[in-house]
Design a protein around this motif. Sequence first.
Motif, PDB file in Angstrom:
ATOM      1  N   THR A  36       7.043   3.309   7.280  1.00  0.00           N
ATOM      2  CA  THR A  36       6.175   4.054   8.198  1.00  0.00           C
ATOM      3  C   THR A  36       4.728   4.043   7.724  1.00  0.00           C
ATOM      4  N   ALA A  37       4.318   2.970   7.037  1.00  0.00           N
ATOM      5  CA  ALA A  37       2.956   2.885   6.512  1.00  0.00           C
ATOM      6  C   ALA A  37       1.981   2.541   7.635  1.00  0.00           C
ATOM      7  N   SER A  38       0.716   2.738   7.357  1.00  0.00           N
ATOM      8  CA  SER A  38      -0.323   2.507   8.367  1.00  0.00           C
ATOM      9  C   SER A  38      -0.520   1.023   8.654  1.00  0.00           C
ATOM     10  N   ALA A  39      -1.102   0.771   9.805  1.00  0.00           N
ATOM     11  CA  ALA A  39      -1.412  -0.605  10.215  1.00  0.00           C
ATOM     12  C   ALA A  39      -2.674  -1.070   9.494  1.00  0.00           C
ATOM     13  N   THR A  40      -2.951  -2.351   9.602  1.00  0.00           N
ATOM     14  CA  THR A  40      -4.189  -2.894   9.041  1.00  0.00           C
ATOM     15  C   THR A  40      -4.809  -3.819  10.075  1.00  0.00           C
ATOM     16  N   ASP A  41      -6.024  -4.268   9.783  1.00  0.00           N
ATOM     17  CA  ASP A  41      -6.714  -5.141  10.734  1.00  0.00           C
ATOM     18  C   ASP A  41      -7.301  -6.357  10.026  1.00  0.00           C
ATOM     19  N   ALA A  42      -7.797  -7.290  10.820  1.00  0.00           N
ATOM     20  CA  ALA A  42      -8.337  -8.542  10.283  1.00  0.00           C
ATOM     21  C   ALA A  42      -9.563  -8.287   9.401  1.00  0.00           C
ATOM     22  N   TRP A  81       5.822  -1.467  -2.635  1.00  0.00           N
ATOM     23  CA  TRP A  81       4.761  -2.451  -2.406  1.00  0.00           C
ATOM     24  C   TRP A  81       4.362  -2.496  -0.928  1.00  0.00           C
ATOM     25  N   VAL A  82       5.310  -2.266  -0.070  1.00  0.00           N
ATOM     26  CA  VAL A  82       5.034  -2.275   1.367  1.00  0.00           C
ATOM     27  C   VAL A  82       4.469  -0.927   1.808  1.00  0.00           C
ATOM     28  N   ALA A 103       2.786   1.173   0.130  1.00  0.00           N
ATOM     29  CA  ALA A 103       1.616   1.607  -0.640  1.00  0.00           C
ATOM     30  C   ALA A 103       0.568   2.185   0.313  1.00  0.00           C
ATOM     31  N   LYS A 104      -0.146   3.177  -0.189  1.00  0.00           N
ATOM     32  CA  LYS A 104      -1.177   3.817   0.637  1.00  0.00           C
ATOM     33  C   LYS A 104      -2.216   2.791   1.084  1.00  0.00           C
ATOM     34  N   ASP A 105      -2.549   1.858   0.197  1.00  0.00           N
ATOM     35  CA  ASP A 105      -3.555   0.839   0.482  1.00  0.00           C
ATOM     36  C   ASP A 105      -2.866  -0.436   0.988  1.00  0.00           C
ATOM     37  N   PRO A 106      -3.110  -0.857   2.238  1.00  0.00           N
ATOM     38  CA  PRO A 106      -2.500  -2.088   2.728  1.00  0.00           C
ATOM     39  C   PRO A 106      -3.005  -3.323   1.985  1.00  0.00           C
ATOM     40  N   GLY A 107      -4.084  -3.159   1.227  1.00  0.00           N
ATOM     41  CA  GLY A 107      -4.640  -4.267   0.450  1.00  0.00           C
ATOM     42  C   GLY A 107      -3.668  -4.803  -0.583  1.00  0.00           C
ATOM     43  N   VAL A 108      -2.736  -3.950  -1.044  1.00  0.00           N
ATOM     44  CA  VAL A 108      -1.740  -4.402  -2.022  1.00  0.00           C
ATOM     45  C   VAL A 108      -0.895  -5.518  -1.400  1.00  0.00           C
ATOM     46  N   MET A 109      -0.376  -5.260  -0.246  1.00  0.00           N
ATOM     47  CA  MET A 109       0.465  -6.257   0.417  1.00  0.00           C
ATOM     48  C   MET A 109      -0.360  -7.472   0.843  1.00  0.00           C
ATOM     49  N   ILE A 110      -1.581  -7.245   1.255  1.00  0.00           N
ATOM     50  CA  ILE A 110      -2.458  -8.355   1.646  1.00  0.00           C
ATOM     51  C   ILE A 110      -2.687  -9.277   0.448  1.00  0.00           C
ATOM     52  N   ARG A 111      -2.929  -8.698  -0.730  1.00  0.00           N
ATOM     53  CA  ARG A 111      -3.129  -9.501  -1.942  1.00  0.00           C
ATOM     54  C   ARG A 111      -1.890 -10.346  -2.246  1.00  0.00           C
ATOM     55  N   ILE A 112      -0.734  -9.741  -2.083  1.00  0.00           N
ATOM     56  CA  ILE A 112       0.515 -10.472  -2.342  1.00  0.00           C
ATOM     57  C   ILE A 112       0.646 -11.651  -1.372  1.00  0.00           C
ATOM     58  N   LEU A 138       1.112  -9.663  10.377  1.00  0.00           N
ATOM     59  CA  LEU A 138       2.322  -9.702   9.546  1.00  0.00           C
ATOM     60  C   LEU A 138       2.431  -8.446   8.687  1.00  0.00           C
ATOM     61  N   VAL A 139       1.335  -8.047   8.051  1.00  0.00           N
ATOM     62  CA  VAL A 139       1.339  -6.837   7.219  1.00  0.00           C
ATOM     63  C   VAL A 139       1.668  -5.618   8.076  1.00  0.00           C
ATOM     64  N   THR A 140       1.051  -5.507   9.229  1.00  0.00           N
ATOM     65  CA  THR A 140       1.303  -4.373  10.118  1.00  0.00           C
ATOM     66  C   THR A 140       2.762  -4.344  10.559  1.00  0.00           C
ATOM     67  N   HIS A 141       3.300  -5.509  10.876  1.00  0.00           N
ATOM     68  CA  HIS A 141       4.707  -5.583  11.302  1.00  0.00           C
ATOM     69  C   HIS A 141       5.638  -5.087  10.191  1.00  0.00           C
TER      70      HIS A 141
END
Length: 193
Positions: free
Chosen positions: A158-164, A101-102, A104-113, A147-150
Motif C-alpha cells: 500500500t505504498a505511495s505512487a511515484t512519477d517520471a 524494499w517495496v 519503503a517510505k521513499d520510492p527512490g529505493v525501489m527506483i535505484r534497484i 512499474l514502481v507504482t504498480h
Amino acid sequence: MSDSLFNQQRREQPEPHEGSRPVPKIVLTVIGLLLLWAVYHLYSSFNPMPASLGDDRVAADFAVPATADGGQLYTANCVACHQATGAGVPGVFPPLSKSEWVDAKDPGVMIRILLHGIHGPLTVEGVKYNGEMPNFSKFSDEEIAALVTHVRSSFGNTASATDAKTVAQVREETKGQQEPWKGDEDLRPLLGE
C-alpha cells in the motif's frame, strides 16, 4: 506365317500421337458450361455482410496508450522471477509482497534497484537471498515510474505512487553507479535502519 503376322498387326491399335487433332467439342462444351455455372453461382450467392454484424470497433480502439502500463511491464519483465502473485520463489527470488524494499517510505529505493540491479546478499523479510537482479535502465522514466507504482500498490502493498520526475531525479543522482548495488551493504542504509 505372313497371314498370322498381318492378323496380329490388324488387332493392334495405332500408336497415340500428338498432332493437329482438336480438343473434342464435348469436352469444350462441358468446360464452358462449368464456367458459366460457376459465374452464375458466385453472382447468385453473393451476400455482402451488413455493417450491423461487425464488432463496432474503430481505429481509435487499436491505438497504443501513450502512458506506460506498469502491470504489462511487470508481466513482461518480472513475473518469471517474482511470480504473478509477487510471492517470489522461496530461497531463490525474494518476494515483492509486503517487502521492506517495496514498502519503503521513499520510492527512490525501489527506483535505484530497478535502474542498477543488485548483486550479492539481500535480506527480505528476515530471509537472506544471494543472487542477481538485472538492471532495467533501458526503460524510460515513465516506464520505471509505472512499474514502481504498480508493484508498490499490488500484492498487498500500500505504498505511495511515484512519477517520471522522481525517476529522472534518481537517475541523475545515481548516474555514476556503474555496477549493480551490493545488496544489503549498499541498500540497507537507504531504508534508514
